[in-house]
Design an enzyme around this catalytic site. Structure first.
Site, mmCIF file in Angstrom:
data_model
loop_
_atom_site.group_PDB
_atom_site.id
_atom_site.type_symbol
_atom_site.label_atom_id
_atom_site.label_comp_id
_atom_site.label_asym_id
_atom_site.label_seq_id
_atom_site.Cartn_x
_atom_site.Cartn_y
_atom_site.Cartn_z
ATOM 1 N N PHE A 25 0.871 -1.184 0.000
ATOM 2 C CA PHE A 25 0.000 0.000 0.000
ATOM 3 C C PHE A 25 0.907 1.233 0.000
ATOM 4 O O PHE A 25 0.849 2.094 0.863
ATOM 5 C CB PHE A 25 -0.979 0.002 1.176
ATOM 6 C CG PHE A 25 -2.271 0.700 0.833
ATOM 7 C CD1 PHE A 25 -3.157 0.128 -0.076
ATOM 8 C CD2 PHE A 25 -2.580 1.937 1.371
ATOM 9 C CE1 PHE A 25 -4.345 0.778 -0.429
ATOM 10 C CE2 PHE A 25 -3.755 2.599 1.017
ATOM 11 C CZ PHE A 25 -4.636 2.009 0.117
ATOM 12 N N HIS A 72 7.480 5.298 1.262
ATOM 13 C CA HIS A 72 8.124 4.079 0.748
ATOM 14 C C HIS A 72 8.961 4.392 -0.494
ATOM 15 O O HIS A 72 10.078 3.898 -0.658
ATOM 16 C CB HIS A 72 7.067 3.047 0.325
ATOM 17 C CG HIS A 72 6.174 2.571 1.433
ATOM 18 N ND1 HIS A 72 4.829 2.837 1.454
ATOM 19 C CD2 HIS A 72 6.432 1.823 2.537
ATOM 20 C CE1 HIS A 72 4.290 2.260 2.520
ATOM 21 N NE2 HIS A 72 5.229 1.650 3.203
ATOM 22 N N GLU A 79 12.692 6.671 9.250
ATOM 23 C CA GLU A 79 12.721 7.121 10.643
ATOM 24 C C GLU A 79 11.312 7.249 11.220
ATOM 25 O O GLU A 79 11.146 7.441 12.413
ATOM 26 C CB GLU A 79 13.449 8.466 10.737
ATOM 27 C CG GLU A 79 14.938 8.346 10.493
ATOM 28 C CD GLU A 79 15.662 9.676 10.591
ATOM 29 O OE1 GLU A 79 14.977 10.723 10.590
ATOM 30 O OE2 GLU A 79 16.902 9.654 10.669
ATOM 31 N N ASP A 96 9.310 4.929 11.652
ATOM 32 C CA ASP A 96 9.250 3.831 12.623
ATOM 33 C C ASP A 96 10.593 3.811 13.346
ATOM 34 O O ASP A 96 11.451 2.969 13.084
ATOM 35 C CB ASP A 96 8.982 2.514 11.894
ATOM 36 C CG ASP A 96 7.673 2.569 11.116
ATOM 37 O OD1 ASP A 96 6.637 2.255 11.682
ATOM 38 O OD2 ASP A 96 7.702 2.977 9.925
ATOM 39 N N GLN A 127 11.732 0.800 15.395
ATOM 40 C CA GLN A 127 11.989 -0.297 14.458
ATOM 41 C C GLN A 127 13.363 -0.156 13.812
ATOM 42 O O GLN A 127 14.120 -1.128 13.687
ATOM 43 C CB GLN A 127 10.904 -0.307 13.378
ATOM 44 C CG GLN A 127 11.211 -1.174 12.180
ATOM 45 C CD GLN A 127 10.056 -1.233 11.210
ATOM 46 O OE1 GLN A 127 9.068 -1.897 11.479
ATOM 47 N NE2 GLN A 127 10.165 -0.544 10.087
ATOM 48 N N MET A 142 3.256 10.378 6.463
ATOM 49 C CA MET A 142 2.584 9.434 5.567
ATOM 50 C C MET A 142 2.611 8.036 6.173
ATOM 51 O O MET A 142 3.597 7.629 6.786
ATOM 52 C CB MET A 142 3.279 9.413 4.209
ATOM 53 C CG MET A 142 3.013 10.671 3.433
ATOM 54 S SD MET A 142 3.519 10.466 1.720
ATOM 55 C CE MET A 142 3.156 12.106 1.123
HETATM 56 P P1 AMP Z 1 5.666 -0.327 6.210
HETATM 57 O O1 AMP Z 1 5.138 -0.654 4.853
HETATM 58 O O2 AMP Z 1 4.752 0.510 7.028
HETATM 59 O O3 AMP Z 1 6.190 -1.539 6.938
HETATM 60 O O4 AMP Z 1 6.938 0.582 5.960
HETATM 61 C C1 AMP Z 1 8.003 0.140 5.174
HETATM 62 C C2 AMP Z 1 9.160 1.090 5.323
HETATM 63 O O5 AMP Z 1 8.765 2.394 4.907
HETATM 64 C C3 AMP Z 1 9.649 1.226 6.771
HETATM 65 O O6 AMP Z 1 11.065 1.323 6.773
HETATM 66 C C4 AMP Z 1 9.013 2.505 7.206
HETATM 67 O O7 AMP Z 1 9.706 3.161 8.242
HETATM 68 C C5 AMP Z 1 9.071 3.309 5.932
HETATM 69 N N1 AMP Z 1 8.103 4.403 5.961
HETATM 70 C C6 AMP Z 1 6.777 4.303 6.232
HETATM 71 N N2 AMP Z 1 6.217 5.526 6.229
HETATM 72 C C7 AMP Z 1 7.204 6.412 5.963
HETATM 73 C C8 AMP Z 1 7.264 7.829 5.829
HETATM 74 N N3 AMP Z 1 6.188 8.600 5.983
HETATM 75 N N4 AMP Z 1 8.454 8.403 5.555
HETATM 76 C C9 AMP Z 1 9.569 7.631 5.409
HETATM 77 N N5 AMP Z 1 9.571 6.301 5.519
HETATM 78 C C10 AMP Z 1 8.415 5.686 5.789
#
Ligand code: AMP
Length: 286
Positions: free
Chosen positions: A34, A39, A150, A152, A155, A186
């Site tokens: 998504f 991302h 950053e 997360d 994480q 986001m």
């Molecule tokens: P997720 O799909 O939520 O597991 O996120 C995948 C990667 O995208 C992780 O490293 C998140 O920290 C990063 N991520 C999610 N949202 C953002 C954002 N708004 N800005 C930068 N990186 C993000």
């Protein structure tokens, strides 16, 4: 489409190993799909650091608690693949659960201390699930570089520690938070918000920004800075999960800002049923 879509661990391993044999650096961006600009920023940054870029799209059951949103987590594989391609990704790895967790799997990766506080305290087992699946991705791709947001923040620190402790030869790179024009970080989960909730969700960044401004004006006390965030959350009826000022690597609580030592202010809160997180670096001014 130039993007290669791989579903099995064996194919992903073979692709990464042949890239390495050709002398290419392998870059990896793990995601749960998504996809949004946050991302995509990681994928583009991977392209600047590696000749062979893989992104994984895998909603990892192990990092969801029993009462969390695994079943309704938003998905859009076709849209995601198009976005990956436009962001310069070479391989999208879209395994099913059996690929990542062979039947009868018994092995987990636990980063014991860093996983305890903050989100870890509220989401038992969450970081065990994250560390385990990312270790598996590192094992499959053996990337030279892996990029994480950053957004997360805990994480990111958990993964850095896991990679170091398990002797993975990977450069774990943290990237800045990408935000909507009004400051909201986001997140795939923003899609859960109604129009009214979307407005209330602005309180997280507003609170953090006000605290950052206070710190610039010389406020040192962690309690005062956290209270600034809490006041914004309360005013917007965002149910606080936590607000904490921590030292960025070990994530231990910081009682007071000190000159030249940036700290990280982290918050999580529920807007209706949707849990959102955000954080900002704070530095003492004057
Ligand atoms: P997720 O799909 O939520 O597991 O996120 C995948 C990667 O995208 C992780 O490293 C998140 O920290 C990063 N991520 C999610 N949202 C953002 C954002 N708004 N800005 C930068 N990186 C993000």
């Amino acid at each position: 489409m130039n993007l290669l879509v791989l579903k099995s661990v064996a194919e992903a391993r073979a692709w990464a190993s042949s890239a390495r044999v050709r002398g290419h650096r392998v870059g990896l961006v793990p995601t749960m799909g998504f996809l949004h600009e946050g991302h995509l920023s990681l994928m583009r940054a991977a392209g600047a650091r590696a000749e062979a870029v893989a992104a994984s799209i895998f909603v990892n059951p192990a990092q969801f608690g029993p009462n969390e949103d695994l079943a309704r987590y938003p998905r859009d594989l076709d849209g995601d693949l198009e976005k990956c391609e436009r962001a310069g990704v070479h391989v999208a790895f879209v395994p099913d659960v059996q690929q990542m967790y062979p039947p009868g799997a018994q092995t987990d990766v636990e980063v014991s201390e860093l996983s305890q506080g903050l989100c870890g305290a509220r989401r038992p087992g969450h970081f065990r699930g994250v560390a385990t699946v990312v270790a598996k991705f590192f094992s499959v791709f053996q990337p030279h570089v892996a990029l994480f947001g950053e957004k997360d923040f805990q994480q990111l620190q958990v993964i850095r520690k896991m990679a170091r402790d398990l002797l993975f030869e990977v450069d774990v790179v943290g990237m800045p938070i990408i935000r909507e024009s009004d400051g909201l970080a986001m997140s795939s989960r923003n899609s859960y918000l109604s129009a009214v909730e979307r407005e209330r969700a602005r309180a997280l960044f507003r609170g953090l920004s006000r605290a950052r401004e206070q710190a610039r004006q010389g406020e040192r006390a962690g309690a005062a800075l956290c209270e600034t965030v809490r006041a914004e959350l309360r005013a917007a009826e965002v149910q606080e999960d936590y607000v904490e000022l921590v030292e960025p690597e070990g994530l231990s609580t910081v009682a007071a800002l000190e000159p030249g030592r940036p700290a990280r202010l982290l918050t999580a809160g529920f807007v209706g049923k949707t849990r959102l997180i955000d954080n900002l670096e704070l530095e003492l001014g004057r």
